[in-house]
Scaffold this active site. Structure first.
Site, PDB file in Angstrom:
ATOM      1  N   ASP A  36      -5.294  10.643   3.061  1.00  7.46           N
ATOM      2  CA  ASP A  36      -3.838  10.756   3.200  1.00  7.46           C
ATOM      3  C   ASP A  36      -3.428  10.167   4.546  1.00  7.46           C
ATOM      4  OD1 ASP A  36      -1.675  12.770   1.545  1.00  7.46           O
ATOM      5  OD2 ASP A  36      -1.052  12.034   3.513  1.00  7.46           O
ATOM      6  N   ASP A  59      -4.660   4.790   5.343  1.00  5.94           N
ATOM      7  CA  ASP A  59      -3.453   4.081   4.920  1.00  5.94           C
ATOM      8  C   ASP A  59      -3.860   3.147   3.785  1.00  5.94           C
ATOM      9  OD1 ASP A  59      -1.264   2.519   4.473  1.00  5.94           O
ATOM     10  OD2 ASP A  59      -1.047   1.827   6.539  1.00  5.94           O
ATOM     11  N   VAL A  60      -3.416   3.453   2.578  1.00  4.18           N
ATOM     12  CA  VAL A  60      -3.898   2.689   1.411  1.00  4.18           C
ATOM     13  C   VAL A  60      -3.471   1.225   1.432  1.00  4.18           C
ATOM     14  CG1 VAL A  60      -4.057   4.717  -0.099  1.00  4.18           C
ATOM     15  CG2 VAL A  60      -1.939   3.355  -0.069  1.00  4.18           C
ATOM     16  N   SER A 138       4.543   5.029 -13.079  1.00  2.00           N
ATOM     17  CA  SER A 138       5.729   5.893 -13.216  1.00  2.00           C
ATOM     18  C   SER A 138       6.534   5.389 -14.391  1.00  2.00           C
ATOM     19  CB  SER A 138       6.595   5.806 -11.951  1.00  2.00           C
ATOM     20  OG  SER A 138       7.880   6.351 -12.201  1.00  2.00           O
ATOM     21  N   TYR A 151      10.429   0.022  -6.212  1.00  2.00           N
ATOM     22  CA  TYR A 151       9.508   1.004  -6.813  1.00  2.00           C
ATOM     23  C   TYR A 151       9.204   0.649  -8.280  1.00  2.00           C
ATOM     24  CZ  TYR A 151       7.906   5.824  -7.903  1.00  2.00           C
ATOM     25  OH  TYR A 151       7.196   6.937  -8.300  1.00  2.00           O
ATOM     26  N   LYS A 155       5.560  -0.203  -9.706  1.00  2.00           N
ATOM     27  CA  LYS A 155       4.954   0.669 -10.725  1.00  2.00           C
ATOM     28  C   LYS A 155       4.657  -0.105 -12.013  1.00  2.00           C
ATOM     29  CE  LYS A 155       4.593   4.698  -8.709  1.00  2.00           C
ATOM     30  NZ  LYS A 155       3.250   5.091  -8.195  1.00  2.00           N
TER      31      LYS A 155
HETATM   32  P1  NAP Z   1       4.519  13.151  -2.426  1.00  2.00           P
HETATM   33  O1  NAP Z   1       4.606  14.626  -2.607  1.00  2.00           O
HETATM   34  O2  NAP Z   1       5.480  12.466  -1.502  1.00  2.00           O
HETATM   35  O3  NAP Z   1       3.016  12.784  -2.026  1.00  2.00           O
HETATM   36  C1  NAP Z   1       2.646  11.448  -1.762  1.00  2.00           C
HETATM   37  C2  NAP Z   1       1.510  11.474  -0.765  1.00  2.00           C
HETATM   38  O4  NAP Z   1       1.131  10.113  -0.488  1.00  2.00           O
HETATM   39  C3  NAP Z   1       1.902  12.093   0.569  1.00  2.00           C
HETATM   40  O5  NAP Z   1       0.923  13.002   0.994  1.00  2.00           O
HETATM   41  C4  NAP Z   1       1.989  10.894   1.491  1.00  2.00           C
HETATM   42  O6  NAP Z   1       1.670  11.167   2.847  1.00  2.00           O
HETATM   43  C5  NAP Z   1       0.935   9.991   0.912  1.00  2.00           C
HETATM   44  N1  NAP Z   1       1.099   8.623   1.354  1.00  2.00           N
HETATM   45  C6  NAP Z   1       2.238   7.905   1.500  1.00  2.00           C
HETATM   46  N2  NAP Z   1       1.972   6.679   1.947  1.00  2.00           N
HETATM   47  C7  NAP Z   1       0.625   6.597   2.096  1.00  2.00           C
HETATM   48  C8  NAP Z   1      -0.250   5.579   2.533  1.00  2.00           C
HETATM   49  N3  NAP Z   1       0.192   4.391   2.918  1.00  2.00           N
HETATM   50  N4  NAP Z   1      -1.578   5.848   2.547  1.00  2.00           N
HETATM   51  C9  NAP Z   1      -2.058   7.054   2.182  1.00  2.00           C
HETATM   52  N5  NAP Z   1      -1.264   8.059   1.765  1.00  2.00           N
HETATM   53  C10 NAP Z   1       0.069   7.834   1.727  1.00  2.00           C
HETATM   54  O7  NAP Z   1       4.686  12.407  -3.827  1.00  2.00           O
HETATM   55  P2  NAP Z   1       4.287  12.854  -5.303  1.00  2.00           P
HETATM   56  O8  NAP Z   1       5.563  13.187  -5.996  1.00  2.00           O
HETATM   57  O9  NAP Z   1       3.157  13.813  -5.300  1.00  2.00           O
HETATM   58  O10 NAP Z   1       3.824  11.430  -5.884  1.00  2.00           O
HETATM   59  C11 NAP Z   1       2.444  11.080  -6.084  1.00  2.00           C
HETATM   60  C12 NAP Z   1       2.394   9.811  -6.920  1.00  2.00           C
HETATM   61  O11 NAP Z   1       3.023  10.039  -8.182  1.00  2.00           O
HETATM   62  C13 NAP Z   1       3.132   8.618  -6.291  1.00  2.00           C
HETATM   63  O12 NAP Z   1       2.429   7.434  -6.571  1.00  2.00           O
HETATM   64  C14 NAP Z   1       4.455   8.623  -7.021  1.00  2.00           C
HETATM   65  O13 NAP Z   1       5.071   7.357  -7.002  1.00  2.00           O
HETATM   66  C15 NAP Z   1       4.019   9.063  -8.396  1.00  2.00           C
HETATM   67  N6  NAP Z   1       5.095   9.606  -9.221  1.00  2.00           N
HETATM   68  C16 NAP Z   1       5.736  10.746  -8.856  1.00  2.00           C
HETATM   69  C17 NAP Z   1       6.766  11.234  -9.669  1.00  2.00           C
HETATM   70  C18 NAP Z   1       7.509  12.497  -9.339  1.00  2.00           C
HETATM   71  O14 NAP Z   1       8.449  12.822 -10.083  1.00  2.00           O
HETATM   72  N7  NAP Z   1       7.160  13.238  -8.298  1.00  2.00           N
HETATM   73  C19 NAP Z   1       7.115  10.542 -10.828  1.00  2.00           C
HETATM   74  C20 NAP Z   1       6.432   9.379 -11.151  1.00  2.00           C
HETATM   75  C21 NAP Z   1       5.413   8.927 -10.343  1.00  2.00           C
HETATM   76  P3  NAP Z   1       2.885  11.433   3.910  1.00  2.00           P
HETATM   77  O15 NAP Z   1       3.684  12.562   3.378  1.00  2.00           O
HETATM   78  O16 NAP Z   1       2.136  11.742   5.162  1.00  2.00           O
HETATM   79  O17 NAP Z   1       3.665  10.161   3.967  1.00  2.00           O
END
Ligand code: NAP
Length: 243
Positions: A36, A59-60, A138, A151, A155
């Site tokens: 992370d 950092d991915v 997504s 986005y 995606k």
């Molecule tokens: P989240 O709670 O914001 O978690 C995302 C995590 O990714 C955070 O811990 C963040 O760290 C980390 N991150 C961001 N940039 C990064 C980087 N460059 N390198 C490594 N880690 C990084 O989001 P989530 O809702 O769980 O989403 C997880 C995945 O599901 C994402 O790919 C998102 O697009 C996808 N998704 C989510 C939803 C939804 O409704 N929630 C729907 C469709 C798809 P920091 O907080 O420190 O930045």
């Protein structure tokens, strides 16, 4: 215990969907590496899992950083069996106001980040006799959402990447699949304005947001031998939205 004797790496695993996946995998016998951006949170969360787990700052968008993350899995657990490319950000704005930086940042984390994780993990897995890679797309990539040209593009790109990679490495017993979540309750969605959230809710036949654990159970299916004859597929986990 579907993942006994396996090592799994989960990017963006310190919170939200990634954390739920880590917990579900740990409950099923996997050893876990959390990567992370927030190193302290990754370490704290890994320690809370109560199984063999390591937290790493990563950092991915940076290939060297992802390579170092995978090295930790090999050094700690001797293998890499499951890779979940889950890290994500949003920088929503309509095209009229979106900056080049906002576009590039989202593409860098989602698309390049998933490419980094997929190619590097596949390289290790093919040499080790196989594995499972799971990429987080997504529903935004399927239908396109206003304010998300960055986005939605990234995606949708992840779906193409997943299918191409799946074909390249299938004969090495490496499977590559994607999950396309709909509206899931996490920090990412809690940041949305209430009106936007309400209008999205109206599009969901099941009339509720999903829970991170409901994405994690699908990730478990893809990670395990339960899906041994599946590769290049996209599982929509949306409560029936945009089918
Ligand atoms: P989240 O709670 O914001 O978690 C995302 C995590 O990714 C955070 O811990 C963040 O760290 C980390 N991150 C961001 N940039 C990064 C980087 N460059 N390198 C490594 N880690 C990084 O989001 P989530 O809702 O769980 O989403 C997880 C995945 O599901 C994402 O790919 C998102 O697009 C996808 N998704 C989510 C939803 C939804 O409704 N929630 C729907 C469709 C798809 P920091 O907080 O420190 O930045």
């Amino acid at each position: 215990m579907l993942l006994n004797d396996t090592a799994a790496v989960i990017t963006g695993g310190g919170q939200g969907i990634g954390a739920a996946i880590a917990r579900t995998f740990a409950d099923n016998g996997a050893r876990i590496v959390i990567g992370d951006l927030d190193e302290a949170r990754a370490k704290e969360f890994a320690a809370s899992l109560g199984v063999d787990a390591v937290g790493v700052g990563c950092d991915v968008a940076d290939g060297d950083s992802v390579s170092a993350l995978l090295d930790v899995a090999i050094a700690s657990f001797g293998s890499l069996d499951v890779m979940v490319n889950n890290a994500g950000i949003t920088r929503d704005a309509t095209m009229r106001t979106m900056t080049d930086q906002q576009f590039d940042d989202v593409v860098a984390v989602h698309l390049r980040g998933t490419w980094n994780g997929t190619r590097l993990a596949a390289g290790i897995m093919r040499a080790n006799g196989g594995g499972s890679i799971i990429n987080m797309s997504s529903i935004s990539g399927k239908v396109g959402f206003i304010g998300q040209t960055n986005y939605s593009a990234a995606k949708a790109g992840i779906v193409g990447l997943t299918k191409a990679a799946a074909k390249e490495v299938a004969h090495h017993a490496v499977r590559v699949n994607a999950i396309a979540p709909g509206l899931i309750r996490t920090a990412m969605t809690e940041a949305m304005p209430a009106a936007a959230l309400e209008s999205k809710m109206g599009e969901i036949p099941m009339q509720r947001a999903g829970e991170p654990s409901e994405i994690a159970s699908v990730a478990l299916f893809y990670a395990s031998q339960m899906s041994s004859y599946m590769t290049g597929t996209v599982a929509e986990v949306t409560g029936g939205r945009h089918i």
